[in-house]
Design an enzyme around this catalytic site. Structure first.
Site, short mmCIF file in Angstrom:
data_model
loop_
_atom_site.label_atom_id
_atom_site.label_comp_id
_atom_site.label_asym_id
_atom_site.label_seq_id
_atom_site.Cartn_x
_atom_site.Cartn_y
_atom_site.Cartn_z
N LYS A 38 0.95 -1.14 -0.21
CA LYS A 38 0.00 0.13 0.01
C LYS A 38 0.86 1.29 -0.12
O LYS A 38 2.01 1.03 0.17
CB LYS A 38 -1.06 -0.04 1.21
CG LYS A 38 -0.12 0.08 2.54
CD LYS A 38 -1.27 -0.25 3.77
CE LYS A 38 -0.50 -0.42 5.11
NZ LYS A 38 -1.23 -0.88 6.34
N ARG A 135 -11.07 -0.14 14.48
CA ARG A 135 -11.02 0.64 13.34
C ARG A 135 -11.98 0.14 12.13
O ARG A 135 -12.75 0.86 12.00
CB ARG A 135 -9.51 0.10 12.75
CG ARG A 135 -9.20 1.26 11.60
CD ARG A 135 -7.73 1.27 11.03
NE ARG A 135 -7.00 0.03 10.79
CZ ARG A 135 -5.99 -0.19 10.37
NH1 ARG A 135 -5.03 0.71 10.52
NH2 ARG A 135 -5.43 -1.27 9.82
N HIS A 165 -6.00 -7.22 12.93
CA HIS A 165 -4.87 -6.48 12.74
C HIS A 165 -4.68 -6.05 14.36
O HIS A 165 -5.05 -5.50 15.17
CB HIS A 165 -4.98 -5.17 12.15
CG HIS A 165 -4.03 -4.32 11.95
ND1 HIS A 165 -2.95 -5.08 11.22
CD2 HIS A 165 -3.69 -3.01 11.92
CE1 HIS A 165 -2.01 -3.91 10.95
NE2 HIS A 165 -2.49 -2.82 11.58
N ARG A 221 1.06 -10.66 7.38
CA ARG A 221 0.88 -9.56 6.41
C ARG A 221 2.29 -8.64 6.73
O ARG A 221 2.47 -7.95 7.58
CB ARG A 221 -0.21 -8.81 6.43
CG ARG A 221 -1.62 -9.47 6.39
CD ARG A 221 -2.64 -8.54 6.55
NE ARG A 221 -2.83 -7.83 7.62
CZ ARG A 221 -3.55 -8.54 8.87
NH1 ARG A 221 -3.98 -9.42 8.94
NH2 ARG A 221 -3.30 -7.88 10.10
N TYR A 266 14.77 31.37 5.97
CA TYR A 266 13.39 32.18 6.70
C TYR A 266 13.60 32.22 7.99
O TYR A 266 14.09 31.55 8.69
CB TYR A 266 12.35 31.32 6.39
CG TYR A 266 11.99 31.21 4.75
CD1 TYR A 266 11.63 32.24 4.01
CD2 TYR A 266 11.88 29.86 4.37
CE1 TYR A 266 11.20 32.16 2.86
CE2 TYR A 266 11.54 29.85 2.91
CZ TYR A 266 11.36 31.06 2.00
OH TYR A 266 10.75 30.93 0.75
N CYS A 313 13.41 25.12 3.61
CA CYS A 313 12.56 25.60 2.81
C CYS A 313 11.82 24.47 1.79
O CYS A 313 11.85 23.40 2.01
CB CYS A 313 13.19 26.62 1.69
SG CYS A 313 14.51 27.60 2.29
N ASP A 315 12.00 23.89 -1.15
CA ASP A 315 12.53 23.21 -2.32
C ASP A 315 14.21 23.18 -1.93
O ASP A 315 14.98 22.83 -3.04
CB ASP A 315 12.51 24.17 -3.60
CG ASP A 315 11.01 24.47 -3.96
OD1 ASP A 315 10.10 23.49 -3.81
OD2 ASP A 315 10.74 25.61 -3.92
C1 LIG Z 1 -0.49 -1.62 6.86
C2 LIG Z 1 -1.05 -2.83 7.40
C3 LIG Z 1 -0.09 -4.02 7.47
C4 LIG Z 1 1.27 -4.00 7.77
O1 LIG Z 1 1.83 -3.22 8.52
P1 LIG Z 1 3.48 -3.22 8.94
O2 LIG Z 1 3.45 -2.71 10.37
O3 LIG Z 1 3.98 -2.24 7.88
O4 LIG Z 1 3.77 -4.67 8.86
C5 LIG Z 1 -0.67 -5.16 7.90
N1 LIG Z 1 -2.13 -5.27 8.16
C6 LIG Z 1 -2.93 -4.35 7.82
C7 LIG Z 1 -4.22 -4.41 7.89
C8 LIG Z 1 -2.34 -2.94 7.58
O5 LIG Z 1 -3.20 -1.89 7.58
#
Ligand SMILES: *Cc1c(COP(=O)(O)O)cnc(C)c1O
Length: 394
Positions: A38, A135, A165, A221, A266, A313, A315
């Protein structure tokens, strides 16, 4: 890179492979990996990363349908799970491309069922169960299990996966994670009692891959670990070696002497107290380089530290090269990565600016080209320099 004279992010695909090997070695043999790509592969570029990790993953995870379609457009073949909520308006495109949605309400499931039936297909989905993030997901209780079963019973729906998660797997104290895992396993039991067996069970993120491989189930994951960063300083880094894949390199555009009393950038937040030599670096917060590094960060030039003077800044920013001999326009500047003996890590930058290491890599902007290396050779590049707008042609 000769072609990119201002700034570029070298992406080391060999490091990505190394990190996949490290994870495989740490996981139980029966646990597969879902490659989380992602946010454009955490800023690294989702397509080269997805193709590089292909032999190591069962499938991929993206946050949105658009991200999943980008992977498809570039020939990525394995299944892709969308981790967030997908609007029913997008179901058609999703079904066409064999992309799996995350589903946890009847409102999400019903239109998908209807569409699948009308096409004479069955839509594969992953159910999400909420065990502690608050969530998304089904409630991890009897009512949640009843709902899961009702969703699974809809025509044209095949429940392929069930995931949760972890909110705190990156902490030393794993009590909260143990509790989430227990709730998850109990939910699996509740589903089983109702006659629903889910083939692909997955809970773990990178933190769990490092510290809790015994919670692997069918798949874990992997996100941040693909890219070579640890999820936090609290995980057991000695358990699994990782190599950062992203660097950030630039070139000095200008070198000058300044007098005592001369302000820099700045707001005049820095004023020279002695004659100094300063160099201008053509990178700024418009590139995703954190402005909070103003007066706090540093870069590497000729393997020496050059502290940032005054504000970053949009850039450009200025650094102190007084003690570094021979600095002139065109000299290489390391903002992230190694310059011989010294190294600036993303974690260190995050510490210096009070930021978050995940956020720094994700925020490296579209103005910065990515240059991909495999076996020390340039394997490809990505930039947005011929970015196209539609509807503004005259
Ligand atoms: C982003 C995400 C992950 C990956 O998490 P990491 O800490 O980068 O390994 C896994 N599962 C879900 C649902 C996520 O949103």
């Amino acid at each position: 890179m000769e072609h990119y004279t201002r700034v570029y992010a070298p992406i080391d695909l060999d490091a990505v492979v190394y990190n996949m090997e490290s994870m495989k070695a740490n996981l139980l043999p029966e646990t597969g990996i879902i490659g989380v790509v992602k946010a454009d592969g955490y800023g690294h570029g989702c397509v080269p990363v997805a193709k590089t990790i292909e032999p190591y993953v069962e499938g991929y995870a993206a946050a949105t349908l658009e991200e999943a379609l980008t992977l498809r457009r570039h020939g990525v073949k394995k299944w892709i799970l969308i981790l967030g909520v997908t609007a029913p308006a997008h179901y058609e495109a999703m079904l066409d491309a064999e992309i799996y949605p995350t589903i946890f309400t009847m409102e999400q499931a019903r239109p998908l069922s209807e569409l699948a039936v009308s096409r004479g297909v069955s839509a594969k989905i992953h159910l999400a169960v909420d065990t502690g993030m608050s969530r998304i997901g089904l409630d991890a209780d009897e009512a949640g299990a009843d709902l899961a079963v009702r969703i699974a019973a809809l025509p044209g729906i095949t429940v392929e996966g069930l995931f949760t998660h972890f909110a705190r797997a990156d902490e030393t104290d794993k009590a909260a994670t143990e509790k989430q895992f227990e709730l998850y396993l109990n939910f699996v039991k509740l589903l089983k009692e109702r006659g629903l067996e889910v083939p692909v069970k997955h809970c773990g993120n990178s933190a769990a891959i490092v510290d809790l491989p015994q919670m692997g189930l069918d798949m874990m994951r992997a996100g941040i670990a693909i890219y070579g960063l640890y999820p936090s300083d609290e995980v057991n880094k000695t358990a699994m070696d990782l190599k950062p894949a992203m660097g950030l390199k630039s070139f000095v555009t200008y070198v000058k002497e300044i007098k005592a009393g001369q302000p820099v950038s700045y707001g005049g937040t820095f004023t020279a107290s002695r004659p100094m030599t300063i160099a201008t670096v053509p990178v700024g917060y418009g590139d995703g380089y954190p402005r909070n590094l103003s007066g706090r960060g540093y870069v590497l030039i000729s393997d020496q530290k050059a502290p940032i003077l005054g504000r970053v800044c949009m850039d450009q920013f200025m650094v102190d090269v007084t003690g570094i001999p021979g600095v002139k326009a065109g000299c290489g500047v390391t903002l992230i990565g190694r310059d011989k003996e010294l190294e600036i890590t993303v974690e260190e930058l995050a510490g210096l600016c009070g930021g978050f290491h995940y956020e720094i890599i994700c925020d490296i902007g579209k103005r910065i080209p990515r240059v991909y290396y495999r076996n020390g050779q340039v394997a490809g590049t990505k930039d947005y320099f011929d970015d196209v707008y539609e509807g503004f042609t005259d």
